[in-house]
Design a protein around this motif. Sequence first.
Motif, PDB file in Angstrom:
ATOM      1  N   MET A 146       1.137  -0.926  -0.155  1.00 34.10           N
ATOM      2  CA  MET A 146       0.236   0.272  -0.394  1.00 34.10           C
ATOM      3  C   MET A 146       1.101   1.546   0.028  1.00 34.10           C
ATOM      4  SD  MET A 146      -2.549   1.680   2.476  1.00 34.10           S
ATOM      5  CE  MET A 146      -3.976  -0.328   3.026  1.00 34.10           C
ATOM      6  N   ASN A 147       0.553   2.293  -0.730  1.00 29.05           N
ATOM      7  CA  ASN A 147       1.895   3.206  -0.834  1.00 29.05           C
ATOM      8  C   ASN A 147       0.716   4.303   0.379  1.00 29.05           C
ATOM      9  OD1 ASN A 147      -0.677   4.967  -1.280  1.00 29.05           O
ATOM     10  ND2 ASN A 147      -0.327   5.025  -4.236  1.00 29.05           N
ATOM     11  N   THR A 148       1.949   4.939   0.428  1.00 34.05           N
ATOM     12  CA  THR A 148       2.048   6.399   1.621  1.00 34.05           C
ATOM     13  C   THR A 148       0.608   6.779   1.248  1.00 34.05           C
ATOM     14  OG1 THR A 148       5.128   6.259   1.705  1.00 34.05           O
ATOM     15  CG2 THR A 148       3.253   7.748   3.245  1.00 34.05           C
ATOM     16  N   LYS A 169      -1.972   6.198  -0.003  1.00 35.66           N
ATOM     17  CA  LYS A 169      -3.593   5.571   0.117  1.00 35.66           C
ATOM     18  C   LYS A 169      -3.201   5.521   1.760  1.00 35.66           C
ATOM     19  CE  LYS A 169      -5.644   1.626  -1.277  1.00 35.66           C
ATOM     20  NZ  LYS A 169      -6.305   0.478  -2.214  1.00 35.66           N
ATOM     21  N   ALA A 170      -1.776   5.595   2.589  1.00 31.52           N
ATOM     22  CA  ALA A 170      -2.595   4.672   4.173  1.00 31.52           C
ATOM     23  C   ALA A 170      -2.849   5.478   4.794  1.00 31.52           C
ATOM     24  CB  ALA A 170      -0.844   4.312   4.336  1.00 31.52           C
ATOM     25  N   GLN A 171      -1.966   6.916   4.620  1.00 29.24           N
ATOM     26  CA  GLN A 171      -2.778   8.064   4.962  1.00 29.24           C
ATOM     27  C   GLN A 171      -3.955   8.752   4.831  1.00 29.24           C
ATOM     28  OE1 GLN A 171      -0.463  11.874   3.737  1.00 29.24           O
ATOM     29  NE2 GLN A 171       1.058  11.664   5.787  1.00 29.24           N
ATOM     30  N   ASN A 213      -6.494   6.251   4.284  1.00 31.09           N
ATOM     31  CA  ASN A 213      -7.365   5.111   5.145  1.00 31.09           C
ATOM     32  C   ASN A 213      -7.398   5.299   6.680  1.00 31.09           C
ATOM     33  OD1 ASN A 213      -8.248   3.604   3.095  1.00 31.09           O
ATOM     34  ND2 ASN A 213      -6.264   2.162   3.463  1.00 31.09           N
ATOM     35  N   ASP A 214      -5.503   6.192   7.476  1.00 40.09           N
ATOM     36  CA  ASP A 214      -6.117   6.465   8.813  1.00 40.09           C
ATOM     37  C   ASP A 214      -6.696   7.207   8.802  1.00 40.09           C
ATOM     38  OD1 ASP A 214      -3.906   4.761   9.168  1.00 40.09           O
ATOM     39  OD2 ASP A 214      -2.294   5.425   8.743  1.00 40.09           O
ATOM     40  N   THR A 233     -10.274   6.369   9.313  1.00 42.75           N
ATOM     41  CA  THR A 233     -10.921   5.941   9.778  1.00 42.75           C
ATOM     42  C   THR A 233     -10.648   7.128  11.355  1.00 42.75           C
ATOM     43  OG1 THR A 233      -8.993   3.927   9.730  1.00 42.75           O
ATOM     44  CG2 THR A 233      -9.493   4.430  12.122  1.00 42.75           C
TER      45      THR A 233
END
Length: 89
Positions: free
Chosen positions: A1-3, A5-7, A9-10, A13
Motif C-alpha cells: 500500500m502506498n503512503t 493511500k495509507a494516510q 485510510n488513517d 478511520t
Amino acid sequence: MNTQKAQNNDKNTMNEILAMSKAGADLYLHGTIEAGTANVHEAFKQALNETLAIENETYKAMEQKGWYPSENVPPQKIEQTKQKLSTNQ
C-alpha cells in the motif's frame, strides 16, 4: 500500500472515530440528564467523560496531522461574544 493511500485510510478511520465519539457523547449526555437513579446517572456520567476524553485525544491527533485544522479567534471577538451572551441572560 502506498503512503498516500495509507494516510487516507488513517484519516478516514480517525474521522469515523471522531464522529462515533461525538454521537456517543450526545447519547451519554442525554442518558445522564434523564437518569432516574443516582447509580444510572453516575454510570452515564462516567461513560460520557470517557467518551469526551477519546474525542479530545482523537481531535488533537487529527489536528497535529493537519486533518482537522482549527481557527484562532481574535480576543476581541471572544469578548464581544461574552458581552452579547451576558446581556441575553
